[in-house]
Design an enzyme around this catalytic site. Structure first.
Site, PDB file in Angstrom:
ATOM      1  N   GLU A  92       0.821  -1.207   0.000  1.00 41.15           N
ATOM      2  CA  GLU A  92       0.000   0.000   0.000  1.00 41.15           C
ATOM      3  C   GLU A  92       0.857   1.258   0.000  1.00 41.15           C
ATOM      4  O   GLU A  92       1.958   1.285   0.561  1.00 41.15           O
ATOM      5  CB  GLU A  92      -0.927  -0.023   1.208  1.00 41.15           C
ATOM      6  CG  GLU A  92      -1.888  -1.185   1.112  1.00 41.15           C
ATOM      7  CD  GLU A  92      -2.918  -1.228   2.223  1.00 41.15           C
ATOM      8  OE1 GLU A  92      -4.033  -1.680   1.947  1.00 41.15           O
ATOM      9  OE2 GLU A  92      -2.611  -0.823   3.363  1.00 41.15           O
ATOM     10  N   CYS A 114       5.909  -7.104   7.385  1.00 44.54           N
ATOM     11  CA  CYS A 114       6.996  -6.618   8.244  1.00 44.54           C
ATOM     12  C   CYS A 114       7.236  -7.641   9.334  1.00 44.54           C
ATOM     13  O   CYS A 114       6.295  -8.217   9.879  1.00 44.54           O
ATOM     14  CB  CYS A 114       6.622  -5.271   8.862  1.00 44.54           C
ATOM     15  SG  CYS A 114       7.957  -4.561   9.866  1.00 44.54           S
ATOM     16  N   CYS A 118       5.406  -4.552  15.690  1.00 42.12           N
ATOM     17  CA  CYS A 118       5.061  -3.509  16.656  1.00 42.12           C
ATOM     18  C   CYS A 118       3.573  -3.674  17.005  1.00 42.12           C
ATOM     19  O   CYS A 118       2.744  -3.870  16.112  1.00 42.12           O
ATOM     20  CB  CYS A 118       5.308  -2.123  16.079  1.00 42.12           C
ATOM     21  SG  CYS A 118       7.032  -1.865  15.614  1.00 42.12           S
ATOM     22  N   CYS A 121       0.607  -1.618  15.225  1.00 39.85           N
ATOM     23  CA  CYS A 121       0.662  -1.476  13.765  1.00 39.85           C
ATOM     24  C   CYS A 121       0.029  -2.678  13.059  1.00 39.85           C
ATOM     25  O   CYS A 121       0.341  -3.830  13.366  1.00 39.85           O
ATOM     26  CB  CYS A 121       2.128  -1.344  13.355  1.00 39.85           C
ATOM     27  SG  CYS A 121       2.377  -1.392  11.582  1.00 39.85           S
ATOM     28  N   GLY A 163       6.379  -2.097   6.220  1.00 45.40           N
ATOM     29  CA  GLY A 163       7.752  -2.598   6.321  1.00 45.40           C
ATOM     30  C   GLY A 163       8.700  -1.665   7.031  1.00 45.40           C
ATOM     31  O   GLY A 163       8.414  -0.483   7.239  1.00 45.40           O
ATOM     32  N   GLU A 164       9.818  -2.242   7.470  1.00 48.87           N
ATOM     33  CA  GLU A 164      10.883  -1.480   8.129  1.00 48.87           C
ATOM     34  C   GLU A 164      11.937  -1.156   7.058  1.00 48.87           C
ATOM     35  O   GLU A 164      12.670  -2.047   6.597  1.00 48.87           O
ATOM     36  CB  GLU A 164      11.475  -2.329   9.264  1.00 48.87           C
ATOM     37  CG  GLU A 164      12.824  -1.878   9.790  1.00 48.87           C
ATOM     38  CD  GLU A 164      12.875  -0.400  10.201  1.00 48.87           C
ATOM     39  OE1 GLU A 164      12.068  -0.002  11.029  1.00 48.87           O
ATOM     40  OE2 GLU A 164      13.731   0.326   9.677  1.00 48.87           O
ATOM     41  N   SER A 218      10.689   5.806  15.546  1.00 50.83           N
ATOM     42  CA  SER A 218       9.524   5.519  16.371  1.00 50.83           C
ATOM     43  C   SER A 218      10.018   5.257  17.789  1.00 50.83           C
ATOM     44  O   SER A 218      10.719   4.273  18.042  1.00 50.83           O
ATOM     45  CB  SER A 218       8.822   4.283  15.794  1.00 50.83           C
ATOM     46  OG  SER A 218       7.612   4.102  16.443  1.00 50.83           O
ATOM     47  N   ASN A 300      -4.443   5.106  15.528  1.00 54.21           N
ATOM     48  CA  ASN A 300      -5.527   4.770  14.603  1.00 54.21           C
ATOM     49  C   ASN A 300      -5.889   3.305  14.785  1.00 54.21           C
ATOM     50  O   ASN A 300      -4.991   2.459  14.868  1.00 54.21           O
ATOM     51  CB  ASN A 300      -5.071   5.018  13.166  1.00 54.21           C
ATOM     52  CG  ASN A 300      -4.778   6.489  12.941  1.00 54.21           C
ATOM     53  OD1 ASN A 300      -5.667   7.331  13.037  1.00 54.21           O
ATOM     54  ND2 ASN A 300      -3.519   6.816  12.695  1.00 54.21           N
ATOM     55  N   CYS A 343      -1.454   6.308   9.707  1.00 57.40           N
ATOM     56  CA  CYS A 343      -0.281   5.669  10.308  1.00 57.40           C
ATOM     57  C   CYS A 343      -0.697   4.428  11.076  1.00 57.40           C
ATOM     58  O   CYS A 343      -1.627   4.468  11.877  1.00 57.40           O
ATOM     59  CB  CYS A 343       0.396   6.630  11.285  1.00 57.40           C
ATOM     60  SG  CYS A 343       1.285   7.928  10.455  1.00 57.40           S
TER      61      CYS A 343
END
Ligand code: SF4
Length: 350
Positions: A92, A114, A118, A121, A163-164, A218, A300, A343
């Protein structure tokens, strides 16, 4: 992934790289790269020999991603593109309007899924499918550019999608070189930001190889036990080591890093969390002479079925707490939450 490994994905090539790989001169390579990014056919280009064009056509192609959905938010002018890779992964990309009319930033994905998991997320729930190739990252910007009207333009890029990015640092650096090359996408490096959960090795490479590119980190919480609960990567890469690398980055580049924190009710939004974050900001500023920009990002919802692991912390109260401890954060607007574009919400669901 380049489907045919014998041919080059031309949109991931800088002129220097192209001139190394194909029998074309540096001047021809600049013209060929510019034509690729203009969308011109490689048939006739002034100042480029026919043999050079034939070599580019035979040795390269311009693969693309396919559009699954384009969802415009009803709340704000954010637009999310769900794109399929050739091997069936959905990634995305978000088109973010900037304050100045007609200018946009593109939030790009750097991996399908990912591995970092986290807790706040949606992408972290997917696990890692694979790293994206440089062209797949560049192509996201080109596809967003293709949605713009005459006179509008892509001003910046933020690596904050799925992804990181620093876990795919090689391809991310390749993509940044193409994005910022004046013959290719011509985006000012200073308008590109790489946001990381905190991989010290990648942060150091970014400082060395892309010193004008901005860094976002982050933080989640400056309290080790809380951060560890929210970001499992903290076990392997404790915040202390991440901050050391961020300090090196700041000294080497002179750029102020962005520190992101998302208040979660009763988890990381207490006065103790605000105090710990303020202490971290103070120490960083004293050691580097550079003040980090603290960005408070509202949480979110990440579970469309309504089984969210967290409730949104009171952003205004957390900001007041930070101000009381001497930190002036800015509040980030994260748009498109109704189309899961905000986010933390990107989950490869078209
Ligand atoms: S916040 Fe970034 S690093 Fe963490 S799980 Fe999500 S995509 Fe991965």
């Amino acid at each position: 992934m380049i489907t045919d490994s014998r041919v080059l994905a031309l949109q991931e090539m800088t002129p220097e790289a192209l001139a190394r790989c194909l029998p074309v001169t540096p001047a021809e390579a600049r013209k060929i790269v510019a034509a690729v990014h203009r969308g011109s056919p490689l048939t006739r280009l002034e100042g480029v020999r026919r043999t050079a064009l034939a070599a580019a056509r035979a040795g390269g192609h311009v693969p693309t991603l396919s559009v699954r959905t384009v969802r415009a938010s009803a709340l704000d002018p954010f637009v999310k593109l769900a794109l399929s890779t050739e091997d069936g992964h959905v990634i995305e990309t978000v088109r973010i309007p900037l304050e100045r009319a007609g200018r946009f930033s593109v939030c790009v994905s750097s991996q399908a899924g990912c591995a970092l998991a986290c807790a706040f997320c949606a992408t972290g729930r997917l696990g890692l499918a694979r790293n994206l190739a440089a062209w797949e990252i560049v192509e996201q910007v080109r596809m967003v550019r293709g949605t713009l009207a005459r006179g509008q333009r892509v001003h910046g890029v933020v690596f904050q999608g799925m992804g990181e990015p620093l876990a795919n640092v090689e391809r991310v650096l390749d993509a940044i070189r193409v994005m910022s090359d004046p013959c290719a996408l011509a985006i000012d490096s200073r308008a590109i930001t790489v946001c990381t959960a905190g991989l010290p090795g990648g942060i150091r490479r970014l400082a060395r190889e892309a010193p004008k590119v901005r860094l976002g980190v982050s933080i989640a919480s400056a309290r080790a036990e809380v951060r560890r609960r929210l970001m499992p990567i903290d076990e392997a890469q404790p915040l202390r080591e991440v901050i050391e690398a961020v300090e090196e980055h700041a000294r080497a580049t002179g750029l102020s890093p962005m520190w992101a924190v998302t208040p979660l009710a009763g988890v990381n939004d207490t006065d103790e969390d605000a105090q710990a974050l303020a202490d971290l900001v103070r120490g960083f500023t004293e050691r580097t002479g550079i003040r980090p920009r603290v960005s408070v990002v509202p949480y979110n919802a990440i579970d469309e079925a309504g089984r969210d692991p967290f409730a949104r912390g009171d952003v205004a109260v957390f900001v007041q707490r930070l101000v009381a401890h001497g930190v002036r954060p800015h509040l980030r607007y994260s748009g498109g939450s109704d189309v899961q574009a905000a986010c933390g919400q990107l989950a490869g669901v078209a």
